[in-house]
Design a protein around this motif. Structure first.
Motif, PDB file in Angstrom:
ATOM      1  N   ASP A 141     -55.131  33.753  20.886  1.00  0.00           N
ATOM      2  CA  ASP A 141     -54.226  33.698  22.039  1.00  0.00           C
ATOM      3  C   ASP A 141     -52.803  34.042  21.621  1.00  0.00           C
ATOM      4  N   LEU A 142     -52.383  33.530  20.467  1.00  0.00           N
ATOM      5  CA  LEU A 142     -51.002  33.737  20.023  1.00  0.00           C
ATOM      6  C   LEU A 142     -50.778  35.137  19.473  1.00  0.00           C
ATOM      7  N   PHE A 143     -51.808  35.742  18.880  1.00  0.00           N
ATOM      8  CA  PHE A 143     -51.627  37.072  18.309  1.00  0.00           C
ATOM      9  C   PHE A 143     -51.438  38.144  19.375  1.00  0.00           C
ATOM     10  N   LYS A 144     -51.510  37.783  20.648  1.00  0.00           N
ATOM     11  CA  LYS A 144     -51.157  38.708  21.717  1.00  0.00           C
ATOM     12  C   LYS A 144     -49.647  38.918  21.784  1.00  0.00           C
ATOM     13  N   TYR A 145     -48.898  38.003  21.119  1.00  0.00           N
ATOM     14  CA  TYR A 145     -47.447  37.974  21.274  1.00  0.00           C
ATOM     15  C   TYR A 145     -46.756  38.314  19.955  1.00  0.00           C
ATOM     16  N   ASN A 146     -45.682  39.077  20.058  1.00  0.00           N
ATOM     17  CA  ASN A 146     -44.900  39.421  18.882  1.00  0.00           C
ATOM     18  C   ASN A 146     -44.000  38.281  18.436  1.00  0.00           C
ATOM     19  N   ALA A 147     -43.694  37.362  19.344  1.00  0.00           N
ATOM     20  CA  ALA A 147     -42.921  36.176  18.987  1.00  0.00           C
ATOM     21  C   ALA A 147     -43.258  35.050  19.951  1.00  0.00           C
ATOM     22  N   VAL A 148     -43.153  33.835  19.456  1.00  0.00           N
ATOM     23  CA  VAL A 148     -43.322  32.630  20.256  1.00  0.00           C
ATOM     24  C   VAL A 148     -41.986  31.892  20.259  1.00  0.00           C
ATOM     25  N   VAL A 149     -41.504  31.532  21.448  1.00  0.00           N
ATOM     26  CA  VAL A 149     -40.216  30.854  21.599  1.00  0.00           C
ATOM     27  C   VAL A 149     -40.468  29.415  22.047  1.00  0.00           C
ATOM     28  N   PHE A 150     -39.997  28.453  21.262  1.00  0.00           N
ATOM     29  CA  PHE A 150     -39.985  27.053  21.666  1.00  0.00           C
ATOM     30  C   PHE A 150     -38.557  26.747  22.142  1.00  0.00           C
ATOM     31  N   TYR A 151     -38.419  26.502  23.436  1.00  0.00           N
ATOM     32  CA  TYR A 151     -37.087  26.219  23.977  1.00  0.00           C
ATOM     33  C   TYR A 151     -37.067  24.780  24.489  1.00  0.00           C
ATOM     34  N   SER A 152     -36.353  23.915  23.799  1.00  0.00           N
ATOM     35  CA  SER A 152     -36.183  22.499  24.164  1.00  0.00           C
ATOM     36  C   SER A 152     -37.502  21.800  24.460  1.00  0.00           C
ATOM     37  N   THR A 153     -38.522  22.144  23.685  1.00  0.00           N
ATOM     38  CA  THR A 153     -39.711  21.315  23.647  1.00  0.00           C
ATOM     39  C   THR A 153     -39.309  19.936  23.129  1.00  0.00           C
ATOM     40  N   SER A 154     -40.157  18.939  23.249  1.00  0.00           N
ATOM     41  CA  SER A 154     -39.786  17.626  22.728  1.00  0.00           C
ATOM     42  C   SER A 154     -40.996  16.821  22.296  1.00  0.00           C
ATOM     43  N   ARG A 155     -40.781  16.049  21.251  1.00  0.00           N
ATOM     44  CA  ARG A 155     -41.755  15.126  20.678  1.00  0.00           C
ATOM     45  C   ARG A 155     -43.053  15.850  20.329  1.00  0.00           C
ATOM     46  N   ASP A 156     -44.192  15.178  20.487  1.00  0.00           N
ATOM     47  CA  ASP A 156     -45.480  15.749  20.067  1.00  0.00           C
ATOM     48  C   ASP A 156     -46.017  16.668  21.155  1.00  0.00           C
ATOM     49  N   THR A 157     -45.472  17.839  21.198  1.00  0.00           N
ATOM     50  CA  THR A 157     -45.778  18.789  22.274  1.00  0.00           C
ATOM     51  C   THR A 157     -47.011  19.643  21.984  1.00  0.00           C
ATOM     52  N   LEU A 158     -47.548  19.540  20.753  1.00  0.00           N
ATOM     53  CA  LEU A 158     -48.732  20.302  20.357  1.00  0.00           C
ATOM     54  C   LEU A 158     -49.867  19.353  19.991  1.00  0.00           C
ATOM     55  N   ASP A 159     -51.093  19.705  20.367  1.00  0.00           N
ATOM     56  CA  ASP A 159     -52.243  18.955  19.889  1.00  0.00           C
ATOM     57  C   ASP A 159     -52.739  19.594  18.593  1.00  0.00           C
ATOM     58  N   ASP A 160     -53.824  19.063  18.032  1.00  0.00           N
ATOM     59  CA  ASP A 160     -54.296  19.548  16.737  1.00  0.00           C
ATOM     60  C   ASP A 160     -54.655  21.030  16.772  1.00  0.00           C
ATOM     61  N   ALA A 161     -55.319  21.456  17.848  1.00  0.00           N
ATOM     62  CA  ALA A 161     -55.722  22.865  17.942  1.00  0.00           C
ATOM     63  C   ALA A 161     -54.506  23.783  17.991  1.00  0.00           C
ATOM     64  N   ALA A 162     -53.488  23.394  18.756  1.00  0.00           N
ATOM     65  CA  ALA A 162     -52.290  24.227  18.867  1.00  0.00           C
ATOM     66  C   ALA A 162     -51.506  24.250  17.563  1.00  0.00           C
ATOM     67  N   GLN A 163     -51.486  23.137  16.842  1.00  0.00           N
ATOM     68  CA  GLN A 163     -50.826  23.122  15.536  1.00  0.00           C
ATOM     69  C   GLN A 163     -51.492  24.113  14.586  1.00  0.00           C
ATOM     70  N   THR A 164     -52.810  24.077  14.549  1.00  0.00           N
ATOM     71  CA  THR A 164     -53.541  24.987  13.676  1.00  0.00           C
ATOM     72  C   THR A 164     -53.302  26.439  14.078  1.00  0.00           C
ATOM     73  N   SER A 165     -53.306  26.708  15.369  1.00  0.00           N
ATOM     74  CA  SER A 165     -53.078  28.069  15.855  1.00  0.00           C
ATOM     75  C   SER A 165     -51.696  28.578  15.474  1.00  0.00           C
ATOM     76  N   LEU A 166     -50.679  27.717  15.670  1.00  0.00           N
ATOM     77  CA  LEU A 166     -49.313  28.139  15.340  1.00  0.00           C
ATOM     78  C   LEU A 166     -49.201  28.458  13.855  1.00  0.00           C
ATOM     79  N   ARG A 167     -49.805  27.629  13.036  1.00  0.00           N
ATOM     80  CA  ARG A 167     -49.710  27.863  11.595  1.00  0.00           C
ATOM     81  C   ARG A 167     -50.398  29.167  11.199  1.00  0.00           C
ATOM     82  N   GLN A 168     -51.580  29.426  11.747  1.00  0.00           N
ATOM     83  CA  GLN A 168     -52.273  30.671  11.401  1.00  0.00           C
ATOM     84  C   GLN A 168     -51.554  31.894  11.976  1.00  0.00           C
ATOM     85  N   TYR A 169     -50.925  31.715  13.119  1.00  0.00           N
ATOM     86  CA  TYR A 169     -50.139  32.800  13.704  1.00  0.00           C
ATOM     87  C   TYR A 169     -48.961  33.166  12.804  1.00  0.00           C
ATOM     88  N   ILE A 170     -48.243  32.179  12.342  1.00  0.00           N
ATOM     89  CA  ILE A 170     -47.107  32.437  11.442  1.00  0.00           C
ATOM     90  C   ILE A 170     -47.606  33.064  10.149  1.00  0.00           C
TER      91      ILE A 170
END
Length: 329
Positions: A141-170
Motif C-alpha cells: 500500500d505504501l509503495f504506491k507513494y513516493n513519500a508519506v507525510v505525518f502531519y500532527s499525528t499523535s500518540r500511538d497512531t500506528l498499529d503493529d501492521a502499520a509499524q511494520t509497513s512503514l519500516r519496510q517502506y523506508i
C-alpha cells in the motif's frame, strides 16, 4: 569520528511485494546476499550502507545510507500519502476526525488536509489522505507513494501492521516527512525516534512569534527563504535533540518573549535550537520540521507573518523527500 563498529550487519529482509492489477505494479525484492531489485523494469543499485551502531541502522547525511532498490515508478507522476490520525491531543488545524477509508469528505475546518492537497495540485503531484490505519497495513500500500507525510499525528497512531509497513517502506527507499506533532507520536518506538533524527517532543511554551534563522541555503526546502523570518509557533523543546542530521533552520531563542517553556529558555538547546532538518535513515529519506502549529500557516493573503515561508519550506521538503528534487543538500 566513529569510535565503535556494530557487531552485526543488518540483512535486508527477503520479500516480494506485488501490487494488484491496475496499480503501479510495484515489486520489491530484497535479497540477503545481493543488490538486485526490479520495479517496472528498472534495476537499482540496492543498499550501499546497512549497519550502524545508532538505532541499528545507517543514518545521517551520507547519501550511501539511501537504498535505491528501484521501487518507485514516476512515469505516471509523483504521489504522496498524507496521514493525520490522532490517538491523543488533536491540533485544531486538522479539523474534525476523518471518516474511514481513503480521501473521505473534508470540511473547511480540515485546513491541513485541504491545503496539502491543493499544494500538490499546484505543483504537479497527487495527494491522497487518510486517518484510517488499515490503509497503511501493507508495505505494498505504501509503495504506491513516493513519500508519506505525518502531519500532527499523535500518540500511538500506528498499529503493529502499520509499524511494520512503514519500516519496510523506508528500508525500500521511501520518503518520510514529519511535521509538528509527528514528534508527539509513537513515543515508545525507538526506530521511529531515530526516523525523526534522534529527536522527540519534550514540552513547549505558549504559541508566540519568534524569528527563524535559515542556516542552510543549499537545500531545496530553504534556498529561497530569507536569512531571518518571523512566524508564530509553540517552539517545541526536544529531548533528545536531533543529532547527525543536516540542520536547515533554527529559532533564535533571544526573540522569544517568554522563552520556550514558561519563562526560561530550554537548557538542552541554548543557542542552537533546530526547527527543520533532514537525514537519510535506514535506507530512506526523512525531512522533519517542528513548525506547523497554526491553521494560518497555510494562509495566502499575507496576513500571517511567516506563512509564505513555511509553505515554501514544506513544499521543498515534500518534493525532496519523494525524490522529485535533490534531497538534503
Amino acid at each position: 569520528m566513529r569510535t565503535s563498529r556494530p557487531r552485526h550487519r543488518l540483512r535486508p529482509l527477503a520479500a516480494a511485494l506485488t501490487g494488484a492489477a491496475g496499480t503501479l505494479g510495484i515489486t520489491l525484492a530484497l535479497v540477503a546476499t545481493g543488490t538486485l531489485s526490479v520495479a517496472q523494469g528498472r534495476v537499482g543499485p540496492g543498499a550501499q550502507q546497512l549497519g550502524d551502531p545508532d538505532y541499528g541502522v545507517c543514518r545521517g547525511t551520507d547519501a550511501r545510507c539511501y537504498h535505491d532498490w528501484g521501487n518507485f515508478d514516476t512515469s505516471q507522476g509523483f504521489k504522496v500519502l498524507l496521514y493525520t490520525r490522532t490517538a491523543g491531543p488533536r491540533h485544531a488545524n486538522l479539523g474534525p476526525a476523518l471518516a474511514p477509508g481513503m480521501n473521505p469528505a473534508l470540511t473547511d475546518a480540515n485546513v491541513v488536509q485541504k491545503s496539502v492537497v491543493k499544494m500538490g495540485a499546484d505543483n504537479g503531484f497527487q495527494v491522497d489522505y487518510t486517518e484510517d490505519v488499515s490503509e497503511l497495513a501493507s508495505p505494498a500500500d505504501l509503495f504506491k507513494y513516493n513519500a508519506v507525510v505525518f502531519y500532527s499525528t499523535s500518540r500511538d497512531t500506528l498499529d503493529d501492521a502499520a509499524q511494520t509497513s512503514l519500516r519496510q517502506y523506508i528500508r525500500g527507499g521511501g520518503g518520510f516527512v514529519g511535521v509538528h506533532n509527528a514528534f508527539g507520536t509513537e513515543y515508545n518506538w525507538p526506530w521511529y525516534e531515530g526516523l525523526l533524527g534522534n529527536a522527540n517532543f519534550y514540552d513547549h511554551g505558549r504559541n508566540q512569534p519568534g524569528t527563524v534563522q535559515t542556516v542552510n541555503r543549499k537545500d531545496v526546502s530553504t534556498k529561497s527563504l530569507p536569512d531571518r523570518w518571523t512566524i508564530s509557533d509553540e517552539w517545541y523543546n526536544l529531548v533528545p535533540a536531533p543529532t547527525r542530521v543536516r540542520v536547515l533552520a533554527e529559532v533564535d531563542e533571544s526573540t522569544l518573549a517568554e522563552g520556550v517553556s514558561g519563562n526560561y529558555h530550554h537548557p538542552g538547546h541554548g543557542k542552537d535550537h533546530p526547527v527543520t532538518w533532514c537525514q537519510y535513515y535506514d535506507g530512506g529519506r526523512a525531512w522533519l520540521t517542528t513548525l506547523g502549529h497554526d491553521a494560518k500557516d497555510f494562509s495566502t493573503d499575507g496576513s500571517f507573518p511567516g506563512a509564505a515561508e513555511f509553505q515554501k519550506m514544506l513544499l521543498g521538503g515534500i518534493e525532496s523527500a519523494m525524490g522529485k528534487k535533490p534531497f538534503c543538500k
